[in-house]
Design an enzyme around this catalytic site. Structure first.
Site, PDB file in Angstrom:
ATOM      1  N   HIS A   1       6.088  11.945 -13.827  1.00  0.00           N
ATOM      2  CA  HIS A   1       6.279  13.172 -12.280  1.00  0.00           C
ATOM      3  C   HIS A   1       7.211  13.534 -11.557  1.00  0.00           C
ATOM      4  CE1 HIS A   1       5.763  10.536  -9.532  1.00  0.00           C
ATOM      5  NE2 HIS A   1       4.995   9.232 -10.447  1.00  0.00           N
TER       6      HIS A   1
ATOM      7  N   CYS B   1       5.200   4.691 -12.294  1.00  0.00           N
ATOM      8  CA  CYS B   1       5.240   5.689 -13.144  1.00  0.00           C
ATOM      9  C   CYS B   1       6.906   5.725 -14.069  1.00  0.00           C
ATOM     10  CB  CYS B   1       4.970   6.535 -12.450  1.00  0.00           C
ATOM     11  SG  CYS B   1       2.954   6.344 -11.651  1.00  0.00           S
TER      12      CYS B   1
ATOM     13  N   TYR C   1       0.452  -1.404  -0.142  1.00  0.00           N
ATOM     14  CA  TYR C   1       0.671  -0.175  -0.499  1.00  0.00           C
ATOM     15  C   TYR C   1       0.878   1.073   0.118  1.00  0.00           C
ATOM     16  CZ  TYR C   1      -3.378   4.008   1.785  1.00  0.00           C
ATOM     17  OH  TYR C   1      -3.631   4.843   2.162  1.00  0.00           O
TER      18      TYR C   1
END
Length: 389
Positions: free
Chosen positions: A318, A336, A299
Protein backbone atom coordinates in the site's frame (compact mmCIF):
# COMPACT_ATOMS: atom_id res chain seq x y z
CA UNK A 1 -23.23 -18.92 -8.95
CA UNK A 2 -25.71 -21.70 -9.64
CA UNK A 3 -27.45 -21.63 -13.00
CA UNK A 4 -30.69 -23.56 -13.47
CA UNK A 5 -31.30 -24.91 -16.94
CA UNK A 6 -34.49 -25.09 -18.97
CA UNK A 7 -36.09 -28.14 -20.49
CA UNK A 8 -33.39 -30.06 -22.30
CA UNK A 9 -32.81 -33.12 -24.39
CA UNK A 10 -30.62 -36.09 -23.53
CA UNK A 11 -29.30 -38.18 -26.45
CA UNK A 12 -26.96 -41.09 -26.13
CA UNK A 13 -24.15 -43.27 -27.41
CA UNK A 14 -22.03 -46.05 -25.91
CA UNK A 15 -22.85 -49.02 -23.71
CA UNK A 16 -23.71 -49.62 -20.08
CA UNK A 17 -25.86 -51.57 -17.61
CA UNK A 18 -28.33 -50.21 -15.06
CA UNK A 19 -30.47 -51.48 -12.20
CA UNK A 20 -34.28 -51.40 -12.58
CA UNK A 21 -35.75 -49.34 -9.74
CA UNK A 22 -39.52 -49.62 -10.29
CA UNK A 23 -41.91 -51.29 -12.71
CA UNK A 24 -41.79 -49.92 -16.25
CA UNK A 25 -44.23 -49.02 -18.99
CA UNK A 26 -44.37 -50.97 -22.24
CA UNK A 27 -46.20 -51.35 -25.53
CA UNK A 28 -48.98 -53.80 -24.84
CA UNK A 29 -48.88 -53.11 -21.09
CA UNK A 30 -49.03 -50.08 -18.79
CA UNK A 31 -47.81 -46.79 -20.19
CA UNK A 32 -48.53 -44.29 -22.91
CA UNK A 33 -48.36 -45.48 -26.51
CA UNK A 34 -48.01 -42.39 -28.66
CA UNK A 35 -48.57 -44.10 -32.01
CA UNK A 36 -49.45 -47.45 -33.53
CA UNK A 37 -49.20 -50.97 -32.14
CA UNK A 38 -46.68 -53.77 -32.55
CA UNK A 39 -45.70 -57.23 -31.49
CA UNK A 40 -42.47 -55.66 -30.17
CA UNK A 41 -42.27 -54.33 -26.61
CA UNK A 42 -40.59 -51.17 -25.33
CA UNK A 43 -40.41 -50.70 -21.58
CA UNK A 44 -39.56 -47.44 -19.80
CA UNK A 45 -38.59 -47.28 -16.13
CA UNK A 46 -39.79 -45.36 -14.09
CA UNK A 47 -43.33 -46.17 -15.20
CA UNK A 48 -45.76 -43.55 -16.42
CA UNK A 49 -47.31 -41.69 -13.47
CA UNK A 50 -44.65 -42.71 -10.93
CA UNK A 51 -44.01 -40.15 -8.18
CA UNK A 52 -41.28 -39.67 -5.56
CA UNK A 53 -38.53 -41.14 -7.76
CA UNK A 54 -35.18 -40.75 -6.01
CA UNK A 55 -33.06 -38.13 -7.78
CA UNK A 56 -30.04 -40.45 -7.80
CA UNK A 57 -32.09 -43.14 -9.53
CA UNK A 58 -31.69 -44.23 -13.15
CA UNK A 59 -33.95 -44.01 -16.20
CA UNK A 60 -33.93 -47.24 -18.21
CA UNK A 61 -35.42 -48.08 -21.60
CA UNK A 62 -35.54 -51.65 -22.97
CA UNK A 63 -36.63 -52.89 -26.39
CA UNK A 64 -37.74 -56.48 -27.01
CA UNK A 65 -37.92 -57.57 -30.64
CA UNK A 66 -36.82 -54.25 -32.08
CA UNK A 67 -34.11 -51.58 -31.87
CA UNK A 68 -34.30 -48.19 -30.22
CA UNK A 69 -33.83 -45.38 -32.71
CA UNK A 70 -34.03 -42.45 -30.30
CA UNK A 71 -34.55 -41.63 -26.61
CA UNK A 72 -35.14 -38.14 -25.24
CA UNK A 73 -35.73 -36.83 -21.73
CA UNK A 74 -37.45 -33.49 -21.21
CA UNK A 75 -37.79 -31.61 -17.93
CA UNK A 76 -36.75 -28.49 -16.08
CA UNK A 77 -33.31 -28.49 -14.49
CA UNK A 78 -30.20 -30.41 -15.45
CA UNK A 79 -29.95 -31.85 -18.97
CA UNK A 80 -30.20 -35.64 -18.71
CA UNK A 81 -27.62 -37.52 -20.75
CA UNK A 82 -27.73 -41.21 -21.54
CA UNK A 83 -26.15 -44.13 -23.38
CA UNK A 84 -27.39 -46.90 -25.66
CA UNK A 85 -26.44 -50.48 -24.92
CA UNK A 86 -25.22 -53.12 -27.37
CA UNK A 87 -27.35 -53.35 -30.46
CA UNK A 88 -29.43 -50.37 -29.30
CA UNK A 89 -31.67 -52.74 -27.34
CA UNK A 90 -31.31 -50.68 -24.15
CA UNK A 91 -30.71 -47.11 -23.04
CA UNK A 92 -29.98 -45.73 -19.59
CA UNK A 93 -29.42 -42.28 -18.13
CA UNK A 94 -25.86 -41.40 -17.18
CA UNK A 95 -26.43 -38.67 -14.63
CA UNK A 96 -28.63 -37.84 -11.65
CA UNK A 97 -32.02 -36.11 -11.87
CA UNK A 98 -33.09 -32.72 -10.54
CA UNK A 99 -35.16 -33.04 -7.32
CA UNK A 100 -38.83 -32.03 -7.35
CA UNK A 101 -39.04 -32.11 -11.15
CA UNK A 102 -41.41 -33.59 -13.74
CA UNK A 103 -39.79 -35.54 -16.55
CA UNK A 104 -41.10 -37.05 -19.76
CA UNK A 105 -39.17 -39.84 -21.46
CA UNK A 106 -39.89 -40.48 -25.13
CA UNK A 107 -38.55 -43.63 -26.76
CA UNK A 108 -38.76 -44.39 -30.49
CA UNK A 109 -38.29 -47.92 -31.75
CA UNK A 110 -38.50 -49.76 -35.06
CA UNK A 111 -38.37 -48.44 -38.59
CA UNK A 112 -40.74 -47.53 -41.36
CA UNK A 113 -44.31 -48.70 -40.91
CA UNK A 114 -43.39 -50.51 -37.71
CA UNK A 115 -41.90 -47.43 -36.03
CA UNK A 116 -43.46 -46.84 -32.63
CA UNK A 117 -43.19 -44.18 -29.93
CA UNK A 118 -43.65 -44.77 -26.19
CA UNK A 119 -43.66 -42.11 -23.46
CA UNK A 120 -43.46 -42.14 -19.68
CA UNK A 121 -43.95 -39.13 -17.40
CA UNK A 122 -42.87 -39.18 -13.76
CA UNK A 123 -41.83 -36.84 -10.95
CA UNK A 124 -38.81 -36.91 -8.69
CA UNK A 125 -38.69 -36.65 -4.92
CA UNK A 126 -38.65 -33.16 -3.41
CA UNK A 127 -36.33 -33.63 -0.41
CA UNK A 128 -36.62 -31.70 2.83
CA UNK A 129 -32.97 -30.64 2.56
CA UNK A 130 -30.95 -29.77 -0.50
CA UNK A 131 -27.35 -28.76 -1.21
CA UNK A 132 -26.42 -25.82 -3.42
CA UNK A 133 -23.27 -23.94 -4.29
CA UNK A 134 -23.44 -20.58 -2.54
CA UNK A 135 -20.39 -19.05 -4.19
CA UNK A 136 -17.63 -19.75 -6.70
CA UNK A 137 -14.48 -17.60 -6.56
CA UNK A 138 -13.43 -16.16 -8.95
CA UNK A 139 -16.63 -15.40 -10.82
CA UNK A 140 -16.74 -11.65 -11.40
CA UNK A 141 -17.98 -10.63 -14.82
CA UNK A 142 -15.15 -9.48 -17.05
CA UNK A 143 -12.43 -10.26 -14.49
CA UNK A 144 -9.03 -11.60 -15.47
CA UNK A 145 -7.13 -13.46 -12.77
CA UNK A 146 -3.53 -14.48 -12.21
CA UNK A 147 -1.85 -17.80 -12.96
CA UNK A 148 -1.84 -18.84 -9.31
CA UNK A 149 -5.59 -18.41 -8.84
CA UNK A 150 -7.40 -21.22 -7.01
CA UNK A 151 -11.05 -22.07 -7.59
CA UNK A 152 -12.87 -21.75 -4.27
CA UNK A 153 -16.29 -23.40 -3.98
CA UNK A 154 -18.49 -22.71 -0.96
CA UNK A 155 -21.65 -24.73 -0.34
CA UNK A 156 -24.74 -23.55 1.51
CA UNK A 157 -24.43 -26.31 4.14
CA UNK A 158 -21.84 -28.75 5.45
CA UNK A 159 -21.31 -31.70 3.10
CA UNK A 160 -21.65 -35.18 4.60
CA UNK A 161 -20.61 -37.29 1.61
CA UNK A 162 -17.69 -35.25 0.32
CA UNK A 163 -16.57 -37.94 -2.13
CA UNK A 164 -19.97 -38.04 -3.87
CA UNK A 165 -20.04 -34.27 -4.17
CA UNK A 166 -16.41 -33.97 -5.29
CA UNK A 167 -17.07 -36.41 -8.13
CA UNK A 168 -19.49 -33.88 -9.62
CA UNK A 169 -16.90 -31.08 -9.77
CA UNK A 170 -15.17 -30.61 -13.12
CA UNK A 171 -12.50 -28.08 -14.13
CA UNK A 172 -11.74 -27.80 -17.85
CA UNK A 173 -8.96 -25.43 -18.93
CA UNK A 174 -8.20 -24.69 -22.58
CA UNK A 175 -4.55 -25.49 -21.80
CA UNK A 176 -4.62 -28.67 -19.68
CA UNK A 177 -2.78 -28.91 -16.38
CA UNK A 178 -3.05 -31.37 -13.50
CA UNK A 179 -5.00 -30.21 -10.46
CA UNK A 180 -6.79 -31.46 -7.35
CA UNK A 181 -9.49 -30.50 -4.87
CA UNK A 182 -8.85 -30.08 -1.16
CA UNK A 183 -11.56 -29.66 1.48
CA UNK A 184 -10.64 -26.77 3.78
CA UNK A 185 -13.94 -26.95 5.68
CA UNK A 186 -17.09 -29.10 5.61
CA UNK A 187 -18.69 -26.49 3.35
CA UNK A 188 -15.66 -25.43 1.29
CA UNK A 189 -13.56 -27.14 -1.39
CA UNK A 190 -10.61 -25.51 -3.19
CA UNK A 191 -9.06 -26.50 -6.52
CA UNK A 192 -5.35 -25.89 -7.05
CA UNK A 193 -3.21 -26.85 -10.00
CA UNK A 194 0.10 -28.70 -9.78
CA UNK A 195 1.86 -25.91 -11.66
CA UNK A 196 0.57 -22.44 -12.45
CA UNK A 197 -2.16 -22.05 -15.05
CA UNK A 198 -0.90 -21.19 -18.50
CA UNK A 199 -1.70 -17.50 -19.06
CA UNK A 200 -4.20 -16.09 -21.53
CA UNK A 201 -6.85 -18.80 -21.53
CA UNK A 202 -10.37 -19.68 -20.40
CA UNK A 203 -11.08 -22.21 -17.64
CA UNK A 204 -14.56 -23.65 -17.18
CA UNK A 205 -15.97 -25.00 -13.94
CA UNK A 206 -19.04 -27.21 -13.84
CA UNK A 207 -20.70 -29.00 -10.95
CA UNK A 208 -23.22 -31.69 -11.99
CA UNK A 209 -24.69 -31.40 -8.51
CA UNK A 210 -28.42 -31.77 -9.21
CA UNK A 211 -29.75 -34.99 -7.71
CA UNK A 212 -26.50 -36.16 -6.15
CA UNK A 213 -26.97 -37.91 -2.81
CA UNK A 214 -24.82 -35.74 -0.53
CA UNK A 215 -25.54 -37.86 2.56
CA UNK A 216 -27.91 -37.48 5.47
CA UNK A 217 -30.98 -37.28 3.26
CA UNK A 218 -29.59 -34.24 1.42
CA UNK A 219 -29.67 -34.08 -2.40
CA UNK A 220 -28.00 -31.62 -4.71
CA UNK A 221 -30.52 -28.97 -5.78
CA UNK A 222 -29.14 -27.86 -9.14
CA UNK A 223 -26.06 -27.74 -11.33
CA UNK A 224 -23.65 -24.82 -11.18
CA UNK A 225 -21.08 -23.42 -13.56
CA UNK A 226 -18.58 -20.60 -13.92
CA UNK A 227 -16.20 -19.31 -16.57
CA UNK A 228 -12.79 -18.06 -15.44
CA UNK A 229 -10.42 -16.00 -17.56
CA UNK A 230 -6.69 -16.31 -16.87
CA UNK A 231 -4.84 -13.12 -17.73
CA UNK A 232 -1.12 -12.51 -18.20
CA UNK A 233 1.42 -14.20 -15.95
CA UNK A 234 2.27 -11.49 -13.42
CA UNK A 235 4.79 -12.48 -10.75
CA UNK A 236 6.30 -10.25 -8.07
CA UNK A 237 9.46 -11.38 -6.27
CA UNK A 238 10.82 -9.50 -3.27
CA UNK A 239 13.58 -9.79 -0.69
CA UNK A 240 12.56 -8.41 2.70
CA UNK A 241 16.18 -7.91 3.68
CA UNK A 242 17.03 -6.11 0.45
CA UNK A 243 13.86 -3.96 0.62
CA UNK A 244 13.01 -4.32 -3.07
CA UNK A 245 10.60 -6.26 -5.26
CA UNK A 246 10.54 -6.83 -9.01
CA UNK A 247 7.34 -7.20 -11.04
CA UNK A 248 7.29 -9.23 -14.27
CA UNK A 249 4.59 -9.86 -16.84
CA UNK A 250 4.83 -12.92 -19.10
CA UNK A 251 8.52 -13.12 -18.24
CA UNK A 252 9.33 -9.48 -19.02
CA UNK A 253 10.45 -7.13 -16.24
CA UNK A 254 8.05 -4.24 -15.69
CA UNK A 255 9.40 -2.43 -12.65
CA UNK A 256 11.57 -2.76 -9.53
CA UNK A 257 9.96 -1.14 -6.49
CA UNK A 258 11.71 -0.18 -3.21
CA UNK A 259 9.67 -0.97 -0.11
CA UNK A 260 9.76 -0.95 3.66
CA UNK A 261 8.53 -4.19 5.24
CA UNK A 262 7.64 -5.19 8.81
CA UNK A 263 10.03 -3.98 11.50
CA UNK A 264 10.28 -7.46 13.05
CA UNK A 265 9.97 -6.25 16.65
CA UNK A 266 7.23 -8.87 17.19
CA UNK A 267 5.96 -11.80 15.13
CA UNK A 268 2.91 -9.73 14.31
CA UNK A 269 5.12 -6.99 12.87
CA UNK A 270 7.19 -9.45 10.79
CA UNK A 271 6.30 -9.72 7.11
CA UNK A 272 5.75 -13.34 6.09
CA UNK A 273 8.04 -15.12 3.64
CA UNK A 274 6.74 -17.57 1.06
CA UNK A 275 4.48 -17.80 -1.97
CA UNK A 276 1.45 -15.56 -1.58
CA UNK A 277 -1.37 -14.66 -3.94
CA UNK A 278 -2.85 -11.22 -4.38
CA UNK A 279 -6.39 -11.46 -3.00
CA UNK A 280 -8.20 -8.14 -3.30
CA UNK A 281 -7.66 -4.40 -3.40
CA UNK A 282 -9.23 -1.31 -1.91
CA UNK A 283 -8.80 2.44 -2.05
CA UNK A 284 -8.88 3.52 0.69
CA UNK A 285 -8.53 0.80 3.35
CA UNK A 286 -8.57 1.40 7.11
CA UNK A 287 -5.82 -0.52 8.93
CA UNK A 288 -6.52 -1.33 12.60
CA UNK A 289 -4.14 -3.22 14.86
CA UNK A 290 -5.56 -6.73 15.44
CA UNK A 291 -6.45 -7.72 18.99
CA UNK A 292 -5.92 -4.23 20.40
CA UNK A 293 -8.25 -1.42 21.35
CA UNK A 294 -7.64 2.30 21.47
CA UNK A 295 -5.26 3.14 24.33
CA UNK A 296 -3.48 -0.25 24.30
CA UNK A 297 0.26 -0.33 23.61
CA UNK A 298 0.83 -0.82 19.89
CA UNK A 299 -2.67 0.27 18.91
CA UNK A 300 -3.00 1.98 15.53
CA UNK A 301 -5.73 3.01 13.13
CA UNK A 302 -4.49 4.25 9.79
CA UNK A 303 -6.25 4.96 6.50
CA UNK A 304 -4.13 3.97 3.49
CA UNK A 305 -4.58 4.34 -0.25
CA UNK A 306 -4.05 1.85 -3.08
CA UNK A 307 -3.97 -1.22 -0.82
CA UNK A 308 -3.52 -4.74 -2.29
CA UNK A 309 -4.00 -7.60 0.19
CA UNK A 310 -1.89 -10.78 0.08
CA UNK A 311 -2.72 -12.59 3.35
CA UNK A 312 -5.39 -12.89 6.01
CA UNK A 313 -3.01 -11.66 8.69
CA UNK A 314 -3.29 -8.05 7.53
CA UNK A 315 -0.51 -7.84 4.94
CA UNK A 316 -0.91 -5.42 2.05
CA UNK A 317 1.16 -3.58 -0.50
CA UNK A 318 0.00 0.00 0.00
CA UNK A 319 0.85 3.66 -0.34
CA UNK A 320 2.90 4.99 2.59
CA UNK A 321 4.09 8.56 1.95
CA UNK A 322 5.28 8.79 5.59
CA UNK A 323 7.95 6.08 5.09
CA UNK A 324 9.32 7.00 1.65
CA UNK A 325 12.67 7.87 3.26
CA UNK A 326 12.99 4.29 4.55
CA UNK A 327 11.73 2.52 1.46
CA UNK A 328 14.60 0.63 -0.12
CA UNK A 329 16.80 0.87 2.98
CA UNK A 330 14.98 -0.09 6.21
CA UNK A 331 11.97 -2.03 7.46
CA UNK A 332 9.75 0.17 9.62
CA UNK A 333 6.16 -1.02 8.95
CA UNK A 334 3.73 -3.08 11.03
CA UNK A 335 4.09 -5.94 8.52
CA UNK A 336 2.81 -4.49 5.26
CA UNK A 337 4.95 -3.55 2.29
CA UNK A 338 5.08 0.26 2.32
CA UNK A 339 5.70 1.78 -1.11
CA UNK A 340 5.56 5.29 -2.51
CA UNK A 341 2.21 6.74 -3.63
CA UNK A 342 3.21 6.55 -7.29
CA UNK A 343 4.41 2.94 -7.07
CA UNK A 344 1.35 1.97 -5.01
CA UNK A 345 -1.05 3.32 -7.63
CA UNK A 346 0.86 1.62 -10.45
CA UNK A 347 0.85 -1.75 -8.62
CA UNK A 348 -2.82 -1.33 -7.69
CA UNK A 349 -3.81 -0.61 -11.28
CA UNK A 350 -2.14 -3.70 -12.82
CA UNK A 351 -3.00 -6.13 -10.01
CA UNK A 352 -5.06 -9.26 -10.76
CA UNK A 353 -6.49 -11.52 -8.08
CA UNK A 354 -4.39 -14.68 -8.12
CA UNK A 355 -1.16 -12.94 -9.16
CA UNK A 356 1.87 -14.48 -7.45
CA UNK A 357 3.99 -12.58 -4.92
CA UNK A 358 7.05 -14.47 -3.62
CA UNK A 359 8.79 -12.97 -0.61
CA UNK A 360 11.99 -14.14 1.05
CA UNK A 361 14.19 -12.84 3.85
CA UNK A 362 12.15 -13.17 7.05
CA UNK A 363 11.99 -15.90 9.70
CA UNK A 364 8.18 -16.04 9.57
CA UNK A 365 6.93 -18.39 6.83
CA UNK A 366 3.36 -17.81 5.70
CA UNK A 367 0.96 -20.63 6.57
CA UNK A 368 -0.69 -22.37 3.58
CA UNK A 369 -4.15 -21.38 4.85
CA UNK A 370 -3.26 -17.77 5.63
CA UNK A 371 -5.23 -16.16 2.84
CA UNK A 372 -4.68 -17.95 -0.47
CA UNK A 373 -1.12 -19.08 0.25
CA UNK A 374 -1.94 -22.59 -0.99
CA UNK A 375 1.29 -22.79 -3.01
CA UNK A 376 3.19 -23.12 0.27
CA UNK A 377 2.09 -26.77 0.28
CA UNK A 378 3.54 -29.32 -2.13
CA UNK A 379 1.05 -30.71 -4.63
CA UNK A 380 1.36 -34.21 -3.15
CA UNK A 381 0.40 -32.82 0.26
CA UNK A 382 -2.34 -30.71 -1.26
CA UNK A 383 -4.18 -33.57 -2.93
CA UNK A 384 -4.17 -35.58 0.29
CA UNK A 385 -7.03 -33.27 1.25
CA UNK A 386 -9.20 -34.66 -1.56
CA UNK A 387 -12.12 -36.84 -0.50
CA UNK A 388 -11.27 -39.12 -3.44
CA UNK A 389 -7.76 -39.90 -2.24
Amino acid sequence: MAIKGRARLGLAGGAGAVAVLVSGCAIGGEGALASGGSDAAVTITPANGTAQVKPDGTIEVKADGTRLSDVTVQGEGAAITGAFGKGRKTWHSTRTLTPGTSYTVTAKAGEGGKARTVTSSFTTLKPAKTLSIADVTPNLKGEKVGVGMPIIVRFDRAVTDKAAVERTLRVTPEKPVEGAWRWLAPDQAVYRTKTYWQPHQTVRFHAALAGVNAGGGVYGAEDSQATITIGPKQVTTGDIGEHRMTVTRDGEKLRTIPFSAGNGQTREFTTTSGVHLLMEKGNPVTMISPGRKEGDPGYYKTVVNYAVRFSNSGEYVHSAPWSVGSQGSANVSHGCLNVSPANAKWFYDIMQRGDVIKLTGSDRPVEYDNGWSFWQMSFDEWREGSALG
